[in-house]
Write an enzyme that holds these catalytic residues in place. Structure first.
Site, PDB file in Angstrom:
ATOM      1  N   ASP A   1       0.850  -1.193   0.000  1.00  0.00           N
ATOM      2  CA  ASP A   1       0.000   0.000   0.000  1.00  0.00           C
ATOM      3  C   ASP A   1       0.890   1.249   0.000  1.00  0.00           C
ATOM      4  O   ASP A   1       1.868   1.333   0.751  1.00  0.00           O
ATOM      5  CB  ASP A   1      -0.910   0.015   1.228  1.00  0.00           C
ATOM      6  CG  ASP A   1      -1.935   1.140   1.154  1.00  0.00           C
ATOM      7  OD1 ASP A   1      -2.970   0.932   0.511  1.00  0.00           O
ATOM      8  OD2 ASP A   1      -1.670   2.201   1.728  1.00  0.00           O
ATOM      9  N   ILE A   2       0.562   2.206  -0.874  1.00  0.00           N
ATOM     10  CA  ILE A   2       1.320   3.463  -0.918  1.00  0.00           C
ATOM     11  C   ILE A   2       0.913   4.325   0.277  1.00  0.00           C
ATOM     12  O   ILE A   2      -0.272   4.599   0.489  1.00  0.00           O
ATOM     13  CB  ILE A   2       1.050   4.211  -2.234  1.00  0.00           C
ATOM     14  CG1 ILE A   2       1.451   3.347  -3.434  1.00  0.00           C
ATOM     15  CG2 ILE A   2       1.814   5.535  -2.257  1.00  0.00           C
ATOM     16  CD1 ILE A   2       1.119   3.957  -4.775  1.00  0.00           C
TER      17      ILE A   2
ATOM     18  N   GLU B   1      -4.734   2.312  -4.355  1.00  0.00           N
ATOM     19  CA  GLU B   1      -3.277   2.397  -4.247  1.00  0.00           C
ATOM     20  C   GLU B   1      -2.676   1.129  -3.666  1.00  0.00           C
ATOM     21  O   GLU B   1      -1.516   1.105  -3.252  1.00  0.00           O
ATOM     22  CB  GLU B   1      -2.864   3.606  -3.395  1.00  0.00           C
ATOM     23  CG  GLU B   1      -3.266   3.540  -1.937  1.00  0.00           C
ATOM     24  CD  GLU B   1      -4.654   4.114  -1.661  1.00  0.00           C
ATOM     25  OE1 GLU B   1      -4.896   4.502  -0.523  1.00  0.00           O
ATOM     26  OE2 GLU B   1      -5.475   4.177  -2.607  1.00  0.00           O
TER      27      GLU B   1
END
Length: 322
Positions: free
Chosen positions: A203-204, A246
């Protein structure tokens, strides 16, 4: 074939992709006037009149390859004594023991006015062609070449459509639907229980802030760059996919805990130090490795738990899901 299916009140037969008849029940054999040994292992053209042969090649075969099923298709068989028998055909495409089969069920049609018009037109056309035998042969050869060309184009289109259906449009990675199908294949009854498998959820960090600060076009560019990075880090047997928003995921076959953590750390470091990363982007990663008794859902749940622990403990880090 079990006795109930053999004597079912509908015709049943199974074809391979070459059009060879693999199985046929007694109901259909009786309808067509054949014995089992006369039909089994033969090409379906044996029981098709000329018009239905073209119909099989142009419509039935491409449709079942594209959709994995055929529903309520009007069809015509030819009995051993040459009579044409109209049926309503349904078919499903299955894989059994590593081979693909097309299972077909058919009911004899009695109220078939519309379909008979098509058959009569085909008969009339065939009679006309029989009067011009030389021209007919040349025309059939031309049609055969054209048909083969169209089939190749159709198969190419089908392959392109399948690729599009399994690919995330923004990043070019596999999409979640494909990932779930891939992951499910490692939890079937035929899968070795001892097969090692690891799963990464990525996950960003603070991606909403990136979008709010630099705009969604920049956010999309970062997603694409990360997709390229994951593609570079993936081995031939790995599956990297966009999990949603994301979030990304990587399936790592034949990969244990230690190696999975090494791969995750390499991805984390590459993102943090990428030459395109002028925005301070980092990623948090959750890692899970298949354990005895695991299911597809439990493996993903442990990776998800690990990802949220990475975020809760400061982000830009890796956590292993126990």
């Amino acid at each position: 074939m079990d006795r109930q299916l053999d004597c079912a009140p509908f015709g049943y037969f199974t074809l391979d992709d070459a059009g060879m008849i693999f199985e046929v029940n007694q109901t259909l054999l009786s309808l067509l006037g054949y014995q089992l040994h006369e039909v089994q292992g033969k090409h379906i053209n044996l029981i098709l009149p000329n018009a239905s042969r073209s119909f099989y090649q142009l419509y039935f075969f491409p449709m079942i390859r594209l959709q994995n099923k055929v529903e309520e298709m009007f069809f015509s068989f030819k009995s051993k004594d040459g009579q044409e028998i109209s049926v309503l055909l349904n078919a499903l495409r299955h894989e059994r023991d590593g081979k693909v089969f097309n299972d077909c069920a058919c009911l004899r049609m009695k109220n078939r006015i519309e379909y008979e018009e098509v058959i009569l037109a085909a008969k009339k056309e065939t009679e006309t062609r029989n009067l011009l035998k030389v021209k007919q042969i040349a025309e059939l050869e031309r049609l055969q070449i054209e048909l083969e060309s169209k089939q190749k184009k159709l198969l190419a289109v089908n392959e392109t459509l399948l690729e599009m259906a399994n690919t995330d449009g923004l990043t070019g990675l596999r999409n979640r639907h494909y990932l779930q199908d891939c992951l499910s294949s490692y939890f079937t009854p035929h899968t070795e229980q001892s097969l090692t498998l690891s799963f990464l959820l990525i996950d960003i960090d603070f991606f909403k802030k990136v979008n709010d600060t630099y705009g969604h076009l920049t956010g999309d560019s970062i997603l694409q760059k990360l997709g390229n990075l994951l593609r570079e880090e993936s081995r031939n047997e790995d599956v990297a996919a966009r999990y949603g928003g994301e979030e990304f995921a990587v399936v790592l076959p034949a990969t244990g805990k230690v190696e999975a953590l090494e791969i995750a750390e390499r991805i984390r470091c590459r993102v943090e130090n990428a030459d395109w990363n002028t925005y301070g982007v980092t990623v948090s990663i959750g890692v899970a490795t298949k354990m005895p008794g695991d299911t597809e859902n439990s493996l993903q749940s442990r990776a998800d738990w690990a990802l949220y622990n990475s975020k809760d403990n400061g982000r830009n880090r890796i956590t292993f899901g126990l």
